[in-house]
Motif scaffolding. Sequence first.
Motif, mmCIF file in Angstrom:
data_model
loop_
_atom_site.group_PDB
_atom_site.id
_atom_site.type_symbol
_atom_site.label_atom_id
_atom_site.label_comp_id
_atom_site.label_asym_id
_atom_site.label_seq_id
_atom_site.Cartn_x
_atom_site.Cartn_y
_atom_site.Cartn_z
ATOM 1 N N ILE A 159 6.206 8.078 2.959
ATOM 2 C CA ILE A 159 6.313 7.406 4.258
ATOM 3 C C ILE A 159 5.861 5.954 4.132
ATOM 4 O O ILE A 159 6.522 5.043 4.643
ATOM 5 N N LYS A 160 4.756 5.711 3.446
ATOM 6 C CA LYS A 160 4.262 4.344 3.270
ATOM 7 C C LYS A 160 5.251 3.477 2.505
ATOM 8 O O LYS A 160 5.315 2.263 2.699
ATOM 9 N N ALA A 161 6.056 4.084 1.653
ATOM 10 C CA ALA A 161 7.030 3.324 0.864
ATOM 11 C C ALA A 161 8.225 2.853 1.699
ATOM 12 O O ALA A 161 8.899 1.891 1.313
ATOM 13 N N LEU A 162 8.513 3.490 2.823
ATOM 14 C CA LEU A 162 9.699 3.128 3.613
ATOM 15 C C LEU A 162 9.700 1.656 4.039
ATOM 16 O O LEU A 162 10.675 0.943 3.763
ATOM 17 N N PRO A 163 8.671 1.148 4.718
ATOM 18 C CA PRO A 163 8.687 -0.275 5.091
ATOM 19 C C PRO A 163 8.696 -1.194 3.866
ATOM 20 O O PRO A 163 9.287 -2.279 3.901
ATOM 21 N N GLN A 164 8.077 -0.763 2.786
ATOM 22 C CA GLN A 164 8.062 -1.570 1.573
ATOM 23 C C GLN A 164 9.450 -1.620 0.931
ATOM 24 O O GLN A 164 9.874 -2.678 0.455
ATOM 25 N N ARG A 165 10.162 -0.492 0.929
ATOM 26 C CA ARG A 165 11.534 -0.468 0.393
ATOM 27 C C ARG A 165 12.454 -1.338 1.247
ATOM 28 O O ARG A 165 13.324 -2.035 0.718
#
Length: 147
Positions: free
Chosen positions: A16-22
Motif C-alpha cells: 500500500i505504501k508503494a502505491l503513491p511512490q509508484r
Amino acid sequence: MDLEKTVRWLRDRELIKALPQRYAHGLDTRDFDAARRVFRDDCYVKGSISEAPIDEYFPPLVEGVKAYQATMHFMGNQYVTLEEGADEGSIETYAVAYHIESEDSGLPDLVMGVRYCDTVARHGDDWIITRRVAIPHWVRGPLPRPK
C-alpha cells in the motif's frame, strides 16, 4: 500471535505504501502507463484543479506534466489504515511536488505541498487505489500553469 497473519499484514502495508511512490516515480520518469496502473479503472480522483473518473482525469494530468521540463515528487510521511485481514484500507501521503520550467519559458517554477488521501483495495496479490483526493496545503508559483 499468528506469525503468518502478521507477516501478511506487514506485507500488505508495504504494498500500500508503494502505491503513491509508484505513481510519483511514473510521473517523474515519464512512464505514464506505470503511473496510471496504480489506479483501478473505476477510480474517481479529486485533484488540485479538477476532478473526474480516472480515464477522464488522467490524460489532462499527463499533458500538464509534459508541459514542464521536469517534475520531482518528494514523498514524505505516510499513514496507513489497515485492519489485519482486511481487503480495503487507506493511506495518506504527504508530498512536495516540484514542477520545473525550462529556462527560456519566462515562467516561475511551481512547487506544491500536497497530501494524497487514497482509498485502496486488494487487487489479486497486490493493492490498487480506488479513490484519490489530493489536498494542496501550500503553493508557490502559478497553478494552473499559464498557457
